[in-house]
Design a protein around this motif. Structure first.
Motif, mmCIF file in Angstrom:
data_model
loop_
_atom_site.group_PDB
_atom_site.id
_atom_site.type_symbol
_atom_site.label_atom_id
_atom_site.label_comp_id
_atom_site.label_asym_id
_atom_site.label_seq_id
_atom_site.Cartn_x
_atom_site.Cartn_y
_atom_site.Cartn_z
ATOM 1 N N LYS A 115 6.246 -6.144 -9.895
ATOM 2 C CA LYS A 115 5.945 -6.018 -8.471
ATOM 3 C C LYS A 115 5.455 -7.347 -7.878
ATOM 4 O O LYS A 115 5.882 -7.743 -6.781
ATOM 5 C CB LYS A 115 4.900 -4.933 -8.262
ATOM 6 N N ALA A 116 4.568 -8.031 -8.568
ATOM 7 C CA ALA A 116 4.041 -9.311 -8.081
ATOM 8 C C ALA A 116 5.167 -10.333 -7.931
ATOM 9 O O ALA A 116 5.215 -11.101 -6.961
ATOM 10 C CB ALA A 116 2.973 -9.845 -9.024
ATOM 11 N N VAL A 119 7.296 -9.494 -4.835
ATOM 12 C CA VAL A 119 6.620 -9.908 -3.600
ATOM 13 C C VAL A 119 6.721 -11.418 -3.435
ATOM 14 O O VAL A 119 6.976 -11.927 -2.334
ATOM 15 C CB VAL A 119 5.143 -9.465 -3.618
ATOM 16 N N SER A 144 7.750 -4.685 4.475
ATOM 17 C CA SER A 144 8.026 -3.989 3.225
ATOM 18 C C SER A 144 6.920 -2.982 2.937
ATOM 19 O O SER A 144 5.857 -3.013 3.579
ATOM 20 C CB SER A 144 8.103 -5.005 2.076
ATOM 21 N N GLU A 146 4.963 -3.016 0.515
ATOM 22 C CA GLU A 146 3.787 -3.762 0.042
ATOM 23 C C GLU A 146 2.962 -4.278 1.213
ATOM 24 O O GLU A 146 1.731 -4.330 1.147
ATOM 25 C CB GLU A 146 4.225 -4.939 -0.838
ATOM 26 N N SER A 149 1.084 -1.260 2.798
ATOM 27 C CA SER A 149 0.121 -0.580 1.933
ATOM 28 C C SER A 149 -1.315 -0.963 2.285
ATOM 29 O O SER A 149 -1.613 -2.116 2.628
ATOM 30 C CB SER A 149 0.406 -0.938 0.471
ATOM 31 N N GLN A 153 -4.029 -5.858 -3.396
ATOM 32 C CA GLN A 153 -3.543 -6.409 -4.658
ATOM 33 C C GLN A 153 -3.730 -7.935 -4.640
ATOM 34 O O GLN A 153 -4.029 -8.522 -3.588
ATOM 35 C CB GLN A 153 -2.066 -6.059 -4.850
ATOM 36 N N TRP A 155 -1.706 -10.217 -4.451
ATOM 37 C CA TRP A 155 -0.777 -10.887 -3.549
ATOM 38 C C TRP A 155 -0.896 -10.412 -2.097
ATOM 39 O O TRP A 155 -0.214 -10.922 -1.219
ATOM 40 C CB TRP A 155 0.660 -10.665 -4.011
ATOM 41 N N THR A 156 -1.755 -9.444 -1.828
ATOM 42 C CA THR A 156 -1.825 -8.840 -0.493
ATOM 43 C C THR A 156 -2.189 -9.851 0.590
ATOM 44 O O THR A 156 -1.562 -9.886 1.664
ATOM 45 C CB THR A 156 -2.846 -7.687 -0.474
#
Length: 289
Positions: A115-116, A119, A144, A146, A149, A153, A155-156
């Motif tokens: 997932k990371a 992104v 997206s 992500e 959301s 995370q 990367w957020t």
């Protein structure tokens, strides 16, 4: 990495390990020095994938994108892993080839990323769109699950920041302000400058506390206006006398206060020299003879 270094002789493994530790320690604060250590490790153990990867990141940090891309490709061949795919695509951007970065974003390797990694690939693709002047396409690329959301995370913050920055570049200021605010909520370690960007949008100006206010200068001028004209004139005369004489001159002799205050109207007393008196007496004797 540890397993890979075990394939080297003990002394060599220790030396390579020391250089890799220095790369990791310096890459954020002193990338040029980190790059120098990576070159030493690369010279000692170029067949170790971890060394090629470290050399790639050190070159990437110093914007040596062609060199970084070559090292990342070598590491990928050695390991078969696709985790370096996003940073390889970003090297293509650094080399002025955004179209290649976009082509890589559509390759099957992206589906193998975690997932990371996915992104990160999305961020690179959006950056490539912006390189091509396609701001709206960049905004759509970043939209997206992500981004939407509410969970935070690693990367957020970066994802939200990139989205806010793209919105601002497209002239959508109100939306940009909202997303810079959301970035701040996720950016617990201050990895972005979202707070500064938000302040700029709100018209907040930061004043340097080390700069003295101009009011002090105004007060000094007002104090000068309140001085006695006679005192000002006396100070100017004293300044003129001080400037006239050069203290570095061997013949310089500071004036006494009485000399400095000399007035042209003072009485001038002429004192005749004793030798002149004796000369006059001798001349008078000759006349009598």
């Amino acid at each position: 990495m540890r397993q890979e270094l075990l394939s080297l002789p003990k002394g060599l493994a220790e030396e390579v390990s020391k250089n890799l530790v220095m790369v990791a320690r310096l890459i954020d604060d002193d990338p040029e020095q980190a790059y120098a250590y990576s070159r030493i490790a690369l010279r000692l153990a170029s067949r170790v994938a971890a060394v090629r990867e470290a050399a790639g990141f050190a070159a990437y940090a110093t914007q040596k994108y062609s060199e970084a891309l070559a090292e990342f490709r070598a590491a990928k061949r050695m390991t078969g892993s696709v985790e370096l795919w996003p940073v390889m695509a970003d090297c293509e951007r650094g080399l002025g080839r955004p179209e290649r970065a976009l082509a890589m974003a559509g390759e099957p390797e992206v589906q193998k990323l975690d997932k990371a990694g996915q992104v990160e690939m999305r961020l690179v693709a959006a950056g490539a769109r912006r390189d091509q002047g396609q701001l709206e396409a960049a905004i759509v690329t970043l939209q997206s699950p992500e981004l939407a959301s509410h969970s935070v995370q690693p990367w957020t913050a970066r994802l939200r920041y990139a989205y806010a920055d793209a919105l601002l570049a497209a002239g959508r200021e109100d939306e940009a302000r909202e997303w810079f605010g959301k970035t701040l909520e996720a950016d617990k370690d201050g990895s972005t400058d979202a707070s500064d960007r938000l302040a700029e949008l709100d018209g907040v100006e930061f004043v340097d506390a080390s700069v003295e206010p101009a009011d002090d200068l105004v007060e000094d001028d007002e104090d000068d206006e309140d001085q006695d004209p006679a005192e000002v004139a006396a100070a100017e005369r004293a300044s003129d006398v001080a400037e006239y004489y050069d203290e570095d001159d061997d013949e310089y002799e500071p004036l006494e206060e009485s000399e400095a205050d000399f007035d042209a109207t003072d009485e001038i007393v002429v004192v005749e020299d004793d030798e002149d008196d004796e000369d006059e007496e001798r001349d008078a004797g000759r006349d009598k003879a």
